[in-house]
Design a protein around this motif. Structure first.
Motif, PDB file in Angstrom:
ATOM      1  N   PHE A  70      32.086  30.368  43.740  1.00  0.00           N
ATOM      2  CA  PHE A  70      33.008  30.910  42.831  1.00  0.00           C
ATOM      3  C   PHE A  70      34.191  30.776  43.442  1.00  0.00           C
ATOM      4  O   PHE A  70      35.224  30.366  42.582  1.00  0.00           O
ATOM      5  CB  PHE A  70      32.913  32.339  42.749  1.00  0.00           C
ATOM      6  N   TRP A 106      41.495  35.528  39.944  1.00  0.00           N
ATOM      7  CA  TRP A 106      40.457  35.149  40.397  1.00  0.00           C
ATOM      8  C   TRP A 106      40.721  34.864  41.920  1.00  0.00           C
ATOM      9  O   TRP A 106      39.800  35.167  42.776  1.00  0.00           O
ATOM     10  CB  TRP A 106      40.288  33.716  39.952  1.00  0.00           C
ATOM     11  N   VAL A 109      39.719  38.548  43.575  1.00  0.00           N
ATOM     12  CA  VAL A 109      38.574  38.862  43.267  1.00  0.00           C
ATOM     13  C   VAL A 109      37.801  37.889  44.661  1.00  0.00           C
ATOM     14  O   VAL A 109      36.877  38.547  45.291  1.00  0.00           O
ATOM     15  CB  VAL A 109      37.952  37.863  42.297  1.00  0.00           C
ATOM     16  N   ASP A 135      33.318  43.724  40.268  1.00  0.00           N
ATOM     17  CA  ASP A 135      32.888  43.326  39.054  1.00  0.00           C
ATOM     18  C   ASP A 135      33.738  43.405  37.844  1.00  0.00           C
ATOM     19  O   ASP A 135      33.786  42.505  37.038  1.00  0.00           O
ATOM     20  CB  ASP A 135      31.338  44.067  38.667  1.00  0.00           C
ATOM     21  N   VAL A 138      36.342  41.069  37.897  1.00  0.00           N
ATOM     22  CA  VAL A 138      35.881  39.627  37.436  1.00  0.00           C
ATOM     23  C   VAL A 138      35.680  39.409  35.834  1.00  0.00           C
ATOM     24  O   VAL A 138      36.220  38.490  35.356  1.00  0.00           O
ATOM     25  CB  VAL A 138      34.444  39.402  38.032  1.00  0.00           C
ATOM     26  N   TRP A 142      37.684  36.820  33.681  1.00  0.00           N
ATOM     27  CA  TRP A 142      37.067  36.080  32.698  1.00  0.00           C
ATOM     28  C   TRP A 142      37.524  36.385  31.335  1.00  0.00           C
ATOM     29  O   TRP A 142      37.598  35.256  30.708  1.00  0.00           O
ATOM     30  CB  TRP A 142      35.484  36.334  32.853  1.00  0.00           C
ATOM     31  N   TYR A 179      26.915  37.749  33.028  1.00  0.00           N
ATOM     32  CA  TYR A 179      27.436  38.834  34.360  1.00  0.00           C
ATOM     33  C   TYR A 179      27.555  40.030  33.908  1.00  0.00           C
ATOM     34  O   TYR A 179      27.054  40.848  34.947  1.00  0.00           O
ATOM     35  CB  TYR A 179      28.891  38.179  34.470  1.00  0.00           C
TER      36      TYR A 179
END
Lengths: 811, 86
Positions: A70, A106, A109, A135, A138, A142, A179
């Motif tokens: 990632f 990002w 994260v 999570d 994320v 996203w 995900y």
């Protein structure tokens, strides 16, 4: 940003975001390689764990894999996508704020992951270990990326969508689906949760995600980038546009099915294993189609291979892609998996993909893109050449050593003597046998890491000799509308009705259970033939239809989504529904009504006692699954070594499942009762005291860290919501049971001369390990009793059945 | 063998159906690509998209020049050899 004149307007690309993503790609790449080299060293020299809980292999391994996937490949993917999307669509990214929110979100994260994994905060699902608050972050990041990307598509000045954009679209929608589904969980605290799926369901969903994280994070984005950057570097159009159409649709449809090949010969239902194997083998064709399309793009330009390091990186990357996508289907064949699964062969395979394919692709992109981002030439081609050769030698050393080690392990574990007994009954002999290969792996990894510093130096010097460039292009002031056709019209046109008709008929047949009915099958064939005839008569229109779909971002996205959902739904839904038929609690009355349930009841897992649950949660947070499986496959050599093969019923109550994917240590599915508490104490405190050649870290912190029983009562309540048959009485007595069972183990150890607190992590882990593989006692039919006396609740301190069951072997 | 495959649950018909759907759509894609996609000009146009912007009007703004555009060749030698794609 955009200045218009009479007929043309200027579009200024946002390359600042590309530079930012490129920089962090390199920085996180170094971190990922360093973490990899560190844990490779820990496997060779256990002292590298430094007796610090934060640096143990189990905690650092997720940090390494997540950083590589990632942080390194992920940031490289964003850099490449932001660069190529703007140029392919002739438009600046839709919103600068969203671009930077994507970037900083990002990075946040990644930083949170880097902090939480060493602290032991994990879900223990491979490549999805992040705890639930991260999570959520994320998902937000996203979604921000997706909005920015699709908004850019809507604003584009190029009506056609190039093949690279198709791969980006499929990545965005599929990763979102994967995900979210794999991370459905119920929080028990800010840092802990239980997944809503348990046992076999969790295993299937996890590897549906796990394999498709490889597919849609490590494969489709680099393929899209290959179709742009390799073409640019070769200064030639892609070898075959036709092949790219077949490549794209076949790949995304097939990949989504392949997950179960990670679970061959496990307790996963056989039909799902077979499907996973078949689709994995089929996947070979589109994968090699893509590889050949990439390599043949260099037709007439192979001379560049001698002079251009960028082409060198790309050619080796695509070659590694071809090799990995040959090896993957090979390993998915059940008989090959029987040898390779749980061994270092798999480690070699994934590194060929991650460092060979993804790594070299990322390096090639950086070398090509970076000078352009600074309006200059690469500072030193020679240094890039050195990087190339060091990295190539490093990764080859890594992969070859893991092949040798893996195949040796597989053969070692299954070797039988003339009487049909294990030739090497001591597992540790296999590990000792791999020592030289582990050292070679370490050397290869260090070489790969060292070579990355040459990249860093080259990029710094290149940036120094240039200055940040801002690139603009002239485009017609009137936007070329690719999406002008109505989505509804496209979705209701003849080809779509044909596809939809087949889908509806298929669902109808499936629902009626009449697939094998000759009449219904005939209808399906007639519809198919009618479609072919219609196609023959209206070829031009059908051709135009797909041409319009290719330009229509929304319709294209819908079709890509449908393609990936079919495979996922068809595998997961039956497993969930079929598994629901296996009750989590079987009573004597149920067996009387259905005697077949007796076999299920015999293997059905018992709910964990509060202390066992606490021990299990510690086991999960330490990442023990990274070295120890809990799944005995139905092979004679495994049954001889570990005990009877594992049944589906035995892990139904495991949230999350702990079947594992690698055996650096023994399988633990039936370790309960094999050794006494003292053996486990000694083994956890100093693994070398019981297994002199062991490379396991010490877990001395287990002795000093204590657990709060009340926490586990809360967790039991959450598990009860997920179907674990805890009763009100279990909740009422939980804290007393926790203390009782802990005291018994503590007393036992005390008798042996070891003082350990009854509420320590050590005692909890021992309680958990001691119940692993203990089969259920068959519930006996209730004998009629005239007037049953009310059962008095045991007083505090009174021995409970559960506690007695965890008494050490031989006691 | 298929009786054994289906003996556990009716739901197991779905994977086979999905396989059939895939095969049909795959055949459809192949038919489109090799029979329907005959417009070589269109194919060349799609395959050459990565080069279009620079072939036309690629310029770079000099950041020290306060946004004034100056044409700059960012990628020299863009004459595509063997430019025809398949």
């Amino acid at each position: 940003m955009e200045a218009t004149n009479t007929q043309m307007k200027t579009v200024v690309f946002d390359d600042a975001i590309v530079r930012a993503f490129s920089i962090v790609t390199v920085v996180w790449g170094i971190v990922a390689f360093l973490a990899g080299a560190w844990i490779a060293a820990a496997l060779s020299f256990w002292q590298v764990n430094l007796d610090l809980e934060w640096l143990s292999f189990g905690r650092l391994r997720p940090l390494h894999t997540n950083a590589a996937i990632f942080a390194f490949v992920g940031n490289g993917m964003f850099a490449g996508i932001y660069y190529s999307t703007q140029r392919l669509l002739k438009v600046r990214m839709a919103n600068d704020f969203l671009s930077w929110a994507n970037f900083w979100g990002w990075q946040l994260v990644i930083v949170l992951a880097a902090v939480t994994y060493p602290l032991g905060l994990t879900q223990s699902k491979e490549y999805a270990e992040l705890i639930w608050p991260i999570d959520l972050l994320v998902v937000v990041v996203w979604v921000v990326f997706a909005i920015n990307f699709f908004w850019t598509l809507a604003k584009r000045n190029e009506k056609n969508l190039y093949v690279a954009i198709w791969f980006y679209i499929s990545t965005i929608v599929t990763i979102a689906v994967l995900y979210i589904v794999n991370n459905l969980q119920i929080p028990t605290s800010l840092t802990h949760s239980y997944p809503i799926f348990g046992g076999v369901q969790d295993a299937l969903v996890q590897w549906w995600y796990g394999h498709n994280a490889v597919a849609f994070f490590l494969t489709t984005p680099p393929l899209g980038l290959m179709y742009y950057f390799m073409v640019k570097a070769a200064e030639r159009p892609v070898y075959s546009y036709r092949l790219s159409v077949v490549h794209f649709w076949s790949l995304i449809f097939l990949y989504i099915w392949a997950g179960p090949h990670h679970l061959l010969y496990t307790a996963l239902p056989d039909w799902a294993q077979t499907l996973g194997m078949i689709f994995s083998v089929m996947l070979w064709a589109p994968s090699w189609g893509g590889m050949l399309n990439g390599l043949l793009t260099l037709r007439g330009a192979w001379d560049k291979l001698r002079t251009d390091p960028v082409i060198k990186f790309f050619v080796v990357a695509v070659t590694f892609y071809g090799m990995s996508t040959f090896e993957g289907p090979l390993l998915s064949i059940k008989s090959v998996s029987a040898l390779g699964h749980y061994t270092d062969w798999i480690i070699g395979h994934v590194h060929g993909g991650a460092l060979g394919w993804n790594g070299f692709m990322t390096f090639g992109i950086l070398y090509w893109m970076w000078p352009r981002l600074y309006g200059t030439k690469l500072w030193s081609k020679r240094l890039a050449e050195w990087h190339f050769w060091f990295a190539t030698i490093g990764i080859l050393m890594y992969i070859v050593s893991m092949w040798v080690s893996g195949v040796s392990q597989g053969l070692f574990w299954r070797a039988m003597d003339a009487e049909g007994y294990l030739m090497y009954p001591d597992f540790i002999e296999g590990l000792t046998n791999s020592r030289a290969m582990y050292a070679t792996r370490l050397a290869g990894g260090v070489l790969y890491l060292a070579s990355a510093f040459l990249l860093v130096w080259n990029l710094i010097m290149t940036a120094k000799q240039g200055s940040p460039a801002t690139v603009s292009i002239q485009v017609p002031a009137k936007r070329a509308e690719g999406d002008k056709e109505s989505a509804w019209k496209l979705l209701t046109s003849a080809p779509m009705l044909f596809i939809g008709g087949i889908l509806v008929l298929a669902i109808w047949f499936g629902a009626s259970g009449g697939l094998l009915s000759p009449v219904l099958l005939a209808v399906l064939i007639v519809v198919f033939v009618a479609g072919i005839i219609s196609y023959g008569l209206h070829q031009r229109k059908w051709g135009e239809w797909y041409g319009l779909v290719e330009r229509h971002a929304l319709v294209f996205t819908i079709l890509a989504l449908v393609a990936i959902l079919i495979g996922g739904a068809v595998e997961i839904i039956p497993t969930i529904i079929v598994s629901e038929k296996v009750p989590m609690n079987i009573t004597a009355e149920m067996i009387e009504a259905d005697p077949e349930l007796a076999e299920t009841a015999k293997w059905l897992q018992k709910p964990y006692t509060p202390l066992e649950l606490a021990g299990r949660d510690v086991y999960v947070s330490e990442g023990c699954y990274t070295c120890h499986s809990q799944m005995i496959r139905p092979f004679r050599h495994e049954v001889l070594r570990y005990g009877d093969y594992s049944r589906l019923e035995e892990s139904l109550l495991d949230f999350p499942f702990q079947w594992g994917s690698k055996r650096t240590g023994l399988d633990l599915a039936r370790v309960g009762g094999k050794y006494d508490h003292l053996w486990h104490y000694l083994h956890l405190m100093d693994p070398r005291s019981t297994s002199p050649a062991s490379n396991m870290p010490t877990y001395t912190h287990f002795k000093t860290k204590t657990l709060d029983a009340a926490v586990y009562v809360g967790r039991m309540r959450v598990l009860a919501k997920l179907g674990v048959p805890y009763t009100d009485e279990d909740f009422a007595r939980a804290e007393a049971r926790f203390a009782q069972q802990g005291q018994e183990i503590s007393d036992y150890l005390s008798e042996k001369g070891v003082e350990v607190a009854p509420n320590s992590e050590l005692v909890a882990v021992i309680a958990y390990l001691q119940q692993l593989g203990k089969t259920n006692e068959l519930p006996q039919p209730a004998t009629p009793v005239e007037a049953p006396a009310p059962e008095a609740a045991p007083a505090e301190g009174e021995a409970t059945t559960a506690a007695l069951e965890t008494a050490p072997a031989g006691e | 063998m298929y009786q054994e495959f289906y003996s556990k649950s009716d739901l197991l018909v779905w994977p086979v159906l999905a396989l059939l759907i895939f095969v049909m759509i795959f055949v459809g894609v192949l038919a489109y690509v090799f029979l329907g996609l005959r417009d070589q000009k269109k194919i060349d146009e799609m395959a050459s998209l990565p080069f279009v912007s620079e072939q036309e009007t690629d310029t770079r703004i000099d950041p020290d020049n306060h946004g004034r555009n100056e044409p700059v060749v960012t990628d020299p030698a863009h004459e595509l050899q063997d430019g025809r794609t398949r």
